[in-house]
Write a protein that holds these residues in place. Structure first.
Motif, PDB file in Angstrom:
ATOM      1  N   LYS A 138      54.130  38.729  33.318  1.00  0.00           N
ATOM      2  CA  LYS A 138      54.970  38.795  32.534  1.00  0.00           C
ATOM      3  C   LYS A 138      56.169  38.286  32.617  1.00  0.00           C
ATOM      4  O   LYS A 138      56.576  38.294  30.978  1.00  0.00           O
ATOM      5  CB  LYS A 138      55.665  40.262  32.235  1.00  0.00           C
ATOM      6  CG  LYS A 138      53.597  41.344  32.132  1.00  0.00           C
ATOM      7  CD  LYS A 138      54.678  42.858  32.556  1.00  0.00           C
ATOM      8  CE  LYS A 138      53.243  43.930  32.200  1.00  0.00           C
ATOM      9  NZ  LYS A 138      53.267  44.854  32.344  1.00  0.00           N
ATOM     10  N   THR A 139      56.703  38.336  33.272  1.00  0.00           N
ATOM     11  CA  THR A 139      57.791  37.185  34.138  1.00  0.00           C
ATOM     12  C   THR A 139      57.642  35.392  33.612  1.00  0.00           C
ATOM     13  O   THR A 139      58.736  35.534  32.703  1.00  0.00           O
ATOM     14  CB  THR A 139      58.400  37.550  35.308  1.00  0.00           C
ATOM     15  OG1 THR A 139      58.430  38.281  35.252  1.00  0.00           O
ATOM     16  CG2 THR A 139      59.694  36.562  35.076  1.00  0.00           C
ATOM     17  N   GLU A 142      57.851  35.544  29.268  1.00  0.00           N
ATOM     18  CA  GLU A 142      58.699  35.318  29.042  1.00  0.00           C
ATOM     19  C   GLU A 142      59.540  34.680  29.126  1.00  0.00           C
ATOM     20  O   GLU A 142      60.544  33.998  28.482  1.00  0.00           O
ATOM     21  CB  GLU A 142      59.304  36.884  29.722  1.00  0.00           C
ATOM     22  CG  GLU A 142      59.179  37.601  29.240  1.00  0.00           C
ATOM     23  CD  GLU A 142      59.743  39.145  30.259  1.00  0.00           C
ATOM     24  OE1 GLU A 142      60.716  38.979  31.553  1.00  0.00           O
ATOM     25  OE2 GLU A 142      59.052  40.701  29.899  1.00  0.00           O
ATOM     26  N   GLU A 143      59.334  33.435  30.299  1.00  0.00           N
ATOM     27  CA  GLU A 143      60.138  32.430  30.217  1.00  0.00           C
ATOM     28  C   GLU A 143      59.693  31.316  29.275  1.00  0.00           C
ATOM     29  O   GLU A 143      60.439  30.114  28.872  1.00  0.00           O
ATOM     30  CB  GLU A 143      60.489  31.984  32.304  1.00  0.00           C
ATOM     31  CG  GLU A 143      60.895  32.498  33.001  1.00  0.00           C
ATOM     32  CD  GLU A 143      60.185  32.144  34.579  1.00  0.00           C
ATOM     33  OE1 GLU A 143      59.768  31.272  34.298  1.00  0.00           O
ATOM     34  OE2 GLU A 143      60.866  32.846  35.441  1.00  0.00           O
ATOM     35  N   PHE A 145      58.354  31.798  26.788  1.00  0.00           N
ATOM     36  CA  PHE A 145      58.288  32.316  24.953  1.00  0.00           C
ATOM     37  C   PHE A 145      59.873  31.803  24.914  1.00  0.00           C
ATOM     38  O   PHE A 145      60.000  31.661  23.903  1.00  0.00           O
ATOM     39  CB  PHE A 145      58.363  33.847  25.139  1.00  0.00           C
ATOM     40  CG  PHE A 145      58.762  34.245  23.409  1.00  0.00           C
ATOM     41  CD1 PHE A 145      57.961  34.392  22.753  1.00  0.00           C
ATOM     42  CD2 PHE A 145      59.960  35.077  23.648  1.00  0.00           C
ATOM     43  CE1 PHE A 145      58.729  35.056  21.008  1.00  0.00           C
ATOM     44  CE2 PHE A 145      60.168  35.886  22.730  1.00  0.00           C
ATOM     45  CZ  PHE A 145      59.363  35.778  21.513  1.00  0.00           C
ATOM     46  N   ALA A 146      60.954  32.184  25.761  1.00  0.00           N
ATOM     47  CA  ALA A 146      61.897  31.847  25.288  1.00  0.00           C
ATOM     48  C   ALA A 146      62.155  30.023  25.305  1.00  0.00           C
ATOM     49  O   ALA A 146      62.982  29.918  24.201  1.00  0.00           O
ATOM     50  CB  ALA A 146      63.143  31.722  26.338  1.00  0.00           C
ATOM     51  N   GLN A 149      60.414  29.136  21.468  1.00  0.00           N
ATOM     52  CA  GLN A 149      61.105  29.847  21.530  1.00  0.00           C
ATOM     53  C   GLN A 149      62.461  28.783  20.287  1.00  0.00           C
ATOM     54  O   GLN A 149      62.368  28.477  18.944  1.00  0.00           O
ATOM     55  CB  GLN A 149      62.629  30.952  20.877  1.00  0.00           C
ATOM     56  CG  GLN A 149      61.189  32.484  20.706  1.00  0.00           C
ATOM     57  CD  GLN A 149      62.831  33.166  21.316  1.00  0.00           C
ATOM     58  OE1 GLN A 149      62.905  33.631  22.810  1.00  0.00           O
ATOM     59  NE2 GLN A 149      62.717  34.522  19.911  1.00  0.00           N
ATOM     60  N   LEU A 159      55.631  37.305  21.600  1.00  0.00           N
ATOM     61  CA  LEU A 159      55.312  37.391  22.944  1.00  0.00           C
ATOM     62  C   LEU A 159      54.101  38.496  22.760  1.00  0.00           C
ATOM     63  O   LEU A 159      54.610  39.484  22.573  1.00  0.00           O
ATOM     64  CB  LEU A 159      56.472  37.714  24.077  1.00  0.00           C
ATOM     65  CG  LEU A 159      56.170  37.819  25.115  1.00  0.00           C
ATOM     66  CD1 LEU A 159      55.561  36.845  25.951  1.00  0.00           C
ATOM     67  CD2 LEU A 159      57.918  38.896  25.629  1.00  0.00           C
ATOM     68  N   HIS A 161      52.047  40.827  25.397  1.00  0.00           N
ATOM     69  CA  HIS A 161      51.322  41.196  26.536  1.00  0.00           C
ATOM     70  C   HIS A 161      51.145  42.914  27.338  1.00  0.00           C
ATOM     71  O   HIS A 161      51.561  44.008  26.185  1.00  0.00           O
ATOM     72  CB  HIS A 161      52.083  40.587  28.528  1.00  0.00           C
ATOM     73  CG  HIS A 161      53.852  41.551  28.455  1.00  0.00           C
ATOM     74  ND1 HIS A 161      54.117  42.351  28.231  1.00  0.00           N
ATOM     75  CD2 HIS A 161      54.824  40.488  28.095  1.00  0.00           C
ATOM     76  CE1 HIS A 161      55.621  42.767  28.373  1.00  0.00           C
ATOM     77  NE2 HIS A 161      55.952  41.634  28.219  1.00  0.00           N
ATOM     78  N   LEU A 164      53.861  45.315  26.839  1.00  0.00           N
ATOM     79  CA  LEU A 164      54.340  46.418  25.164  1.00  0.00           C
ATOM     80  C   LEU A 164      54.628  47.298  25.001  1.00  0.00           C
ATOM     81  O   LEU A 164      53.237  48.287  24.787  1.00  0.00           O
ATOM     82  CB  LEU A 164      54.887  45.064  24.658  1.00  0.00           C
ATOM     83  CG  LEU A 164      55.225  43.677  24.686  1.00  0.00           C
ATOM     84  CD1 LEU A 164      54.538  43.181  23.518  1.00  0.00           C
ATOM     85  CD2 LEU A 164      56.164  43.900  25.073  1.00  0.00           C
ATOM     86  N   CYS A 186      51.163  34.778  25.290  1.00  0.00           N
ATOM     87  CA  CYS A 186      50.268  36.033  25.822  1.00  0.00           C
ATOM     88  C   CYS A 186      49.381  36.058  27.205  1.00  0.00           C
ATOM     89  O   CYS A 186      49.429  34.305  27.829  1.00  0.00           O
ATOM     90  CB  CYS A 186      49.217  35.954  24.700  1.00  0.00           C
ATOM     91  SG  CYS A 186      47.735  35.580  24.739  1.00  0.00           S
TER      92      CYS A 186
END
Length: 226
Positions: A138-139, A142-143, A145-146, A149, A159, A161, A164, A186
């Motif tokens: 997940k970490t 998120e990295e 995904f940013a 973006q 995002l 996983h 959520l 994902c």
């Protein structure tokens, strides 16, 4: 009464085991055949308990990955194989294009840039393709995904996983289905049992430990709409 009104009943092992044991036995005793999809899970306790109840009746197992990394064998005998080359020959799978991205300083960014470039190329050609970026945690997701973006905000990245909420997951899946999102990051999602024909490009930022799930995901992306 329920079974008498049906020719086919579709159920998950968890749904069957959630009921009263006596009622489950009566229910399963009423069927003449058992068909098991994703049968590489058959050795699991919940699945095997159901299969064993059909020991005197025909049981058919279907799976795209007929092996397990833990070495446990699948029950039954193999009566039919349908190799990938035959599926490609019959038009069920398209040609797979593989690109290896070699980078030293920032491999994630270089991989993302190549994947986004391919996505844009496909969409400019008239294909409503969607990009899936796979992360291991997940970490990491998120990295990554940013980063997407920042690189491709016009693709409306999302995002996904298991951390959520159910509502958030549903919103992401709706965005994919309604073509509002062209890029999804994902963690071990959108694999087994998920079907979206537009999902055609994959960026593996983190690979799986075993090859089987990777092949299955690639195969899912290579399926044709026929």
């Amino acid at each position: 009464t329920f079974v008498q009104r049906c020719n086919v009943v579709v159920a998950t092992p968890n749904a069957l085991h959630a009921g009263d044991p006596a009622a489950r036995t009566v229910l399963l005793d009423s069927f003449t055949h058992l068909v098991v999809d994703e049968a590489h899970h058959a050795p699991a306790t919940t699945w095997n308990a159901i299969i064993r109840l059909f020991d005197t009746r025909p049981v058919l197992l279907f799976t795209a990955t007929p092996f397990r990394t833990d070495g446990r064998s699948l029950p039954g005998r193999i009566i039919s194989r349908f190799p990938l080359r035959e599926a490609q020959k019959d038009g069920y799978f398209s040609r797979i294009e593989f690109a290896s991205i070699v980078a030293i300083e920032d491999p994630d960014r270089d991989l993302a840039a190549a994947a986004v470039a391919r996505l844009k190329k496909d969409r400019e050609a008239g294909f409503e393709h969607i990009l899936l970026a796979r992360a291991a945690t997940k970490t990491r997701a998120e990295e990554i995904f940013a980063m997407y973006q920042t690189m491709a905000p016009e693709m409306n990245p999302r995002l996904l996983h298991d951390g959520l909420s159910a509502r958030r997951k549903a919103e992401v899946l709706d965005a994919l289905a309604n073509h509002q999102c062209q890029l999804i990051v994902c963690v071990d999602m959108l694999g087994e049992g998920f079907d979206l024909a537009n999902l055609k490009i994959a960026a593996f930022h983190d690979n799986r430990r075993s090859l089987g799930p990777v092949i299955q995901l690639v195969g899912r992306l290579a399926r044709t709409t026929s």
